[in-house]
Design a protein around this motif. Structure first.
Motif, PDB file in Angstrom:
ATOM      1  N   TYR A 298       0.838  -1.203   0.000  1.00 52.14           N
ATOM      2  CA  TYR A 298       0.000   0.000   0.000  1.00 52.14           C
ATOM      3  C   TYR A 298       0.867   1.244   0.000  1.00 52.14           C
ATOM      4  N   LEU A 299       0.508   2.197  -0.841  1.00 54.34           N
ATOM      5  CA  LEU A 299       1.273   3.434  -0.952  1.00 54.34           C
ATOM      6  C   LEU A 299       0.287   4.601  -0.994  1.00 54.34           C
ATOM      7  N   ASN A 300       0.521   5.612  -0.160  1.00 52.38           N
ATOM      8  CA  ASN A 300      -0.364   6.783  -0.160  1.00 52.38           C
ATOM      9  C   ASN A 300       0.323   7.979  -0.789  1.00 52.38           C
ATOM     10  N   SER A 301      -0.466   8.968  -1.198  1.00 54.84           N
ATOM     11  CA  SER A 301       0.115  10.259  -1.541  1.00 54.84           C
ATOM     12  C   SER A 301       0.873  10.759  -0.322  1.00 54.84           C
ATOM     13  N   PRO A 302       2.024  11.423  -0.545  1.00 55.70           N
ATOM     14  CA  PRO A 302       2.769  11.929   0.608  1.00 55.70           C
ATOM     15  C   PRO A 302       2.096  13.176   1.179  1.00 55.70           C
ATOM     16  N   GLN A 303       2.518  13.531   2.367  1.00 52.60           N
ATOM     17  CA  GLN A 303       2.056  14.767   2.997  1.00 52.60           C
ATOM     18  C   GLN A 303       2.363  15.938   2.066  1.00 52.60           C
ATOM     19  N   SER A 304       1.382  16.806   1.814  1.00 54.12           N
ATOM     20  CA  SER A 304       1.645  17.943   0.931  1.00 54.12           C
ATOM     21  C   SER A 304       0.714  19.078   1.308  1.00 54.12           C
ATOM     22  N   ARG A 305       0.761  20.141   0.507  1.00 53.51           N
ATOM     23  CA  ARG A 305      -0.117  21.274   0.811  1.00 53.51           C
ATOM     24  C   ARG A 305      -1.581  20.919   0.620  1.00 53.51           C
ATOM     25  N   ILE A 306      -1.851  19.910  -0.206  1.00 53.46           N
ATOM     26  CA  ILE A 306      -3.254  19.560  -0.410  1.00 53.46           C
ATOM     27  C   ILE A 306      -3.649  18.254   0.275  1.00 53.46           C
ATOM     28  N   PHE A 307      -2.675  17.486   0.728  1.00 54.52           N
ATOM     29  CA  PHE A 307      -3.008  16.180   1.305  1.00 54.52           C
ATOM     30  C   PHE A 307      -2.361  16.011   2.676  1.00 54.52           C
ATOM     31  N   ASP A 308      -3.212  15.836   3.694  1.00 54.73           N
ATOM     32  CA  ASP A 308      -2.699  15.627   5.046  1.00 54.73           C
ATOM     33  C   ASP A 308      -3.453  14.441   5.627  1.00 54.73           C
ATOM     34  N   LYS A 309      -2.750  13.307   5.719  1.00 55.58           N
ATOM     35  CA  LYS A 309      -3.507  12.105   6.066  1.00 55.58           C
ATOM     36  C   LYS A 309      -3.991  12.104   7.514  1.00 55.58           C
ATOM     37  N   SER A 310      -3.449  12.986   8.337  1.00 56.55           N
ATOM     38  CA  SER A 310      -3.959  13.038   9.708  1.00 56.55           C
ATOM     39  C   SER A 310      -5.329  13.716   9.764  1.00 56.55           C
ATOM     40  N   HIS A 311      -5.726  14.350   8.645  1.00 60.55           N
ATOM     41  CA  HIS A 311      -7.045  14.985   8.602  1.00 60.55           C
ATOM     42  C   HIS A 311      -8.043  14.229   7.732  1.00 60.55           C
ATOM     43  N   VAL A 312      -7.496  13.415   6.816  1.00 64.86           N
ATOM     44  CA  VAL A 312      -8.347  12.822   5.782  1.00 64.86           C
ATOM     45  C   VAL A 312      -9.023  11.541   6.253  1.00 64.86           C
ATOM     46  N   LEU A 313     -10.275  11.376   5.864  1.00 62.13           N
ATOM     47  CA  LEU A 313     -10.957  10.105   6.093  1.00 62.13           C
ATOM     48  C   LEU A 313     -11.476   9.608   4.748  1.00 62.13           C
ATOM     49  N   TYR A 314     -11.142   8.371   4.416  1.00 59.27           N
ATOM     50  CA  TYR A 314     -11.570   7.827   3.136  1.00 59.27           C
ATOM     51  C   TYR A 314     -13.078   7.584   3.168  1.00 59.27           C
ATOM     52  N   GLY A 315     -13.777   8.172   2.198  1.00 56.98           N
ATOM     53  CA  GLY A 315     -15.228   7.977   2.124  1.00 56.98           C
ATOM     54  C   GLY A 315     -16.035   9.129   2.702  1.00 56.98           C
ATOM     55  N   ILE A 316     -15.346  10.116   3.283  1.00 58.27           N
ATOM     56  CA  ILE A 316     -16.062  11.193   3.981  1.00 58.27           C
ATOM     57  C   ILE A 316     -16.913  12.027   3.022  1.00 58.27           C
ATOM     58  N   HIS A 317     -16.538  12.077   1.727  1.00 56.69           N
ATOM     59  CA  HIS A 317     -17.304  12.905   0.785  1.00 56.69           C
ATOM     60  C   HIS A 317     -18.732  12.410   0.629  1.00 56.69           C
ATOM     61  N   ARG A 318     -18.956  11.115   0.862  1.00 58.31           N
ATOM     62  CA  ARG A 318     -20.327  10.609   0.809  1.00 58.31           C
ATOM     63  C   ARG A 318     -20.873  10.408   2.215  1.00 58.31           C
ATOM     64  N   ALA A 319     -19.967  10.091   3.143  1.00 53.26           N
ATOM     65  CA  ALA A 319     -20.428   9.652   4.461  1.00 53.26           C
ATOM     66  C   ALA A 319     -20.884  10.807   5.341  1.00 53.26           C
ATOM     67  N   ARG A 320     -20.380  12.004   5.075  1.00 53.03           N
ATOM     68  CA  ARG A 320     -20.689  13.082   6.010  1.00 53.03           C
ATOM     69  C   ARG A 320     -22.187  13.351   6.099  1.00 53.03           C
ATOM     70  N   SER A 321     -22.813  13.549   4.936  1.00 54.29           N
ATOM     71  CA  SER A 321     -24.247  13.854   5.016  1.00 54.29           C
ATOM     72  C   SER A 321     -25.040  12.612   5.413  1.00 54.29           C
ATOM     73  N   ALA A 322     -24.573  11.440   4.968  1.00 54.41           N
ATOM     74  CA  ALA A 322     -25.282  10.203   5.327  1.00 54.41           C
ATOM     75  C   ALA A 322     -25.230   9.966   6.833  1.00 54.41           C
ATOM     76  N   ALA A 323     -24.048  10.199   7.417  1.00 60.61           N
ATOM     77  CA  ALA A 323     -23.893   9.961   8.856  1.00 60.61           C
ATOM     78  C   ALA A 323     -24.737  10.941   9.655  1.00 60.61           C
ATOM     79  N   ARG A 324     -24.854  12.142   9.133  1.00 64.02           N
ATOM     80  CA  ARG A 324     -25.687  13.132   9.805  1.00 64.02           C
ATOM     81  C   ARG A 324     -27.146  12.683   9.768  1.00 64.02           C
ATOM     82  N   ARG A 325     -27.559  12.224   8.586  1.00 68.64           N
ATOM     83  CA  ARG A 325     -28.946  11.787   8.401  1.00 68.64           C
ATOM     84  C   ARG A 325     -29.241  10.569   9.267  1.00 68.64           C
TER      85      ARG A 325
END
Ligand SMILES: [Zn+2]
Length: 637
Positions: A238-265
């Motif tokens: 497994y290989l991830n994008s490295p830490q950068s100005r646009i990608f910070d894995k300590s903040h990112v959650l895979y699937g959040i773009h769909r899950a956020r509103s679903a989890a709220r609902r």
């Protein structure tokens, strides 16, 4: 007047609440006043009036201060600095921000430039995602990857599959590089996105080769990076994008773009481990599922999730449940959530009318225990019903702790029992929530057939320290959280007023004193003066504008009602609750004052007046309860 904003791409805290989270009022005040401990509070000589005996108090629990002497006022850290340094809110903010190590963002040309650069990086990543996707779906080169996807039953062209846009990176060393250079991106930009790797001699090549590509999205749906799985024998697997100005894995959650509103609902979010677990879950309608990016859950993750729902489910491999390392991870994770949610102090009236306060965790954290050796994606693909049952049977994390402890020892022997109890000690000290603690004691007591009282005595003996209010060793005192960040009822009330000008008249009996936090008080005062949205906004300093936007986009669980009548009812309820809180606060201050007078053998006459004032605030509370009771009956009738 103001329109409610759509939820922001990422629900970062506002600068003001960020500052409040990081500073402690005791240390702020200590720079000006010599404080001595008085019970769980601190006292000293008031810096605002001249006195011989300390009547100035600081309350760490509430992150507030109060002068019981000539001043008779109090507030939070901001109002203290404003008064002491004789500065306005903006300057106080600057001073405290510096203290908290936070840079106040200023609108400037350079920040616009920075965001334009960032947009370019994001667009390069988007081109890459589309390229990988096309290769997987249509190219000959992608046929091996397509076989793998079919074998693993990874959704590809279904609704969920299209939303996750899985792709394939070709095996060449410069295929993507040439494509993107051809589109006008510079080599440096591509290195900055993490798509290219730079060698020591300065040359560059494609980072991702012959891999299945999982685009990673930010909550708004923009691609910010990739997770990639090797298809051949390539290392690492497994290989991830490295830490950068646009990608910070300590903040990112895979699937959040769909899950956020679903989890709220659905008012629940489920955490799993792998990309394919998330994909398979979404494929089967579990669109409230996310995974951290190959790291354990960070405080940023926990804090972001805590603003979505209070019901957090963690899936755990049954194999791992008994293992020390997995237990440690689970304990760290639940600890992060407990920090993120904060412990709420609840005041209660005991049998003799005495007010007591206890600590309550405002969240439900549960563990989904998976059958040993089976991953969520397998279970979901093979028997979705089984997954649903596993979720239904998720256990509260405290029960999980106890059960795991019990499994590790033979509890039929006295020796086994003792070692279980000894192992409990570090867990108990983590549980600050009194409910969680009593749940822990009673479950353990029942299992070991030891009365709770004896159990607690035994634990106290092992520990040889008082059980209550103890922090995890080495961590030092934890700053009280939750209370300090913001106040939901104040926020909700302000949001109602700001978005519905028709409510202005109805808020006539609302006073600035009803708002405890300085930033809300400032906004309320600005609102009182200016009816016009644009004027109001332009009258505010940048951090307050940010706070305003934060309020306008903040999700409030009941939502802002649409019709005027419900809005009015909601506002009435808010005002009532703010009044109730104010009365309770008065009563709290009253009790402290009485206690103080008692200790200093104060004059009988003074006690009498204080008692009178105490009665007045009791009377006020009584009135409020009556009013509320009437309203409840009206609603039913
Ligand atoms: Zn004073």
């Amino acid at each position: 007047m103001f329109a409610r904003a759509a939820p922001q791409p990422s629900q970062h805290m506002s600068t003001i609440s960020d500052i409040k989270e990081r500073i402690d009022i005791v240390s702020v005040v200590s720079e000006y006043v010599q404080l001595t401990k008085a019970g769980k509070n601190y006292k000293g000589l008031c810096p605002f009036h001249s006195e011989k005996h300390g009547s100035f108090f600081v309350f760490p629990d509430r992150q507030s201060w109060h002068c019981f002497g000539a001043c008779g006022t109090g507030g939070d850290a901001f109002s203290f600095v404003m008064k002491k340094e004789n500065v306005d809110f903006k300057e106080a903010l600057t001073l405290l921000a510096a203290r908290a190590g936070i840079t106040l963002e200023r609108e400037s040309a350079s920040s616009t430039e920075r965001s334009e650069e960032k947009e370019r990086l994001l667009s390069a990543v988007e081109v890459a995602a589309e390229f990988y996707r096309t290769l997987l779906l249509t190219s000959d080169a992608g046929s091996g990857a397509r076989d793998y996807v079919t074998r693993r039953r990874i959704p590809l062209e279904s609704e969920a599959g299209s939303a996750f846009r899985v792709g394939y990176s070709p095996s060449g060393w410069t295929t993507l590089k040439e494509l993107l250079l051809g589109r006008g991106y510079t080599e440096q930009e591509l290195v900055d996105t993490g798509l290219l790797v730079q060698r020591e001699d300065g040359g560059t090549y494609d980072r991702f080769r012959d891999r299945l590509m999982f685009p990673v999205f930010e909550p708004s749906g923009k691609v910010i990076g990739f997770g990639a799985r090797a298809l051949g024998d390539l290392e690492p697997k497994y290989l991830n994008s490295p830490q950068s100005r646009i990608f910070d894995k300590s903040h990112v959650l895979y699937g959040i773009h769909r899950a956020r509103s679903a989890a709220r609902r659905k008012d629940r979010i489920i955490l799993v481990e792998g990309y394919t677990d998330v994909l398979q879950a979404h494929e089967h309608g579990w669109d409230n599922v996310v995974a951290p990016m190959g790291t354990s859950l960070t405080e940023h993750h926990a804090s972001a999730l805590s603003r979505i729902t209070k019901n957090i489910y963690l899936a755990l491999d049954g194999d791992a449940a008994g293992q020390a390392a997995a237990m440690k991870t689970i304990r760290e994770t639940t600890g992060r959530f407990r920090d993120a949610f904060g412990q709420r102090q609840v005041e209660e009236y005991g049998p003799r009318g005495k007010q007591t306060s206890r600590s309550v965790l405002d969240a439900d954290i549960r563990i989904i225990i998976l059958p040993a050796g089976r991953d969520p994606d397998e279970i979901l693909a093979e028997s979705p019903d089984e997954w649903a049952q596993l979720v239904d049977h998720a256990v509260p994390y405290v029960d999980f702790y106890v059960d795991t402890l019990l499994q590790s020892e033979d509890t039929s022997t006295a020796r086994g029992k003792r070692s279980v109890i000894a192992a409990c000690e570090p867990i108990i000290s983590e549980l600050e929530d009194s409910m969680d603690r009593s749940r822990f004691y009673s479950r353990l007591g029942r299992a070991l057939k030891i009365p709770e009282r004896e159990l607690m005595a035994e634990l106290a003996r092992i520990d040889n320290r008082p059980l209550r209010g103890k922090n995890v060793a080495g961590k030092g005192p934890r700053a009280p959280r939750g209370r300090t960040g913001s106040s939901s009822i104040e926020d909700y009330c302000l949001c109602l007023l700001l978005t519905h000008p028709t409510l202005r008249e109805r808020a006539a009996n609302l006073e600035r004193e009803h708002f405890e936090t300085t930033e809300n008080r400032q906004l309320f005062e600005a609102w009182q003066q200016d009816d016009d949205a644009d004027k109001l906004r332009s009258s505010l300093d940048a951090p307050l504008v940010e706070h305003l936007d934060f309020l306008l986009s903040k999700p409030f669980p009941p939502g802002i009602p649409n019709d005027e009548e419900t809005q009015q009812r909601a506002l009435d309820e808010c005002i009532l609750r703010l009044q109730e809180r104010q009365a309770k606060r008065h009563q709290f201050l009253m009790e402290i004052t009485l206690e103080r007078e008692r200790q200093e053998q104060g004059l009988d006459a003074e006690l009498a007046t204080l008692d009178q004032r105490g009665l007045a605030s009791n009377e006020r509370l009584h009135q409020i309860f009556l009013q509320r009771d009437r309203r409840t009956r009206d609603k039913r009738g």
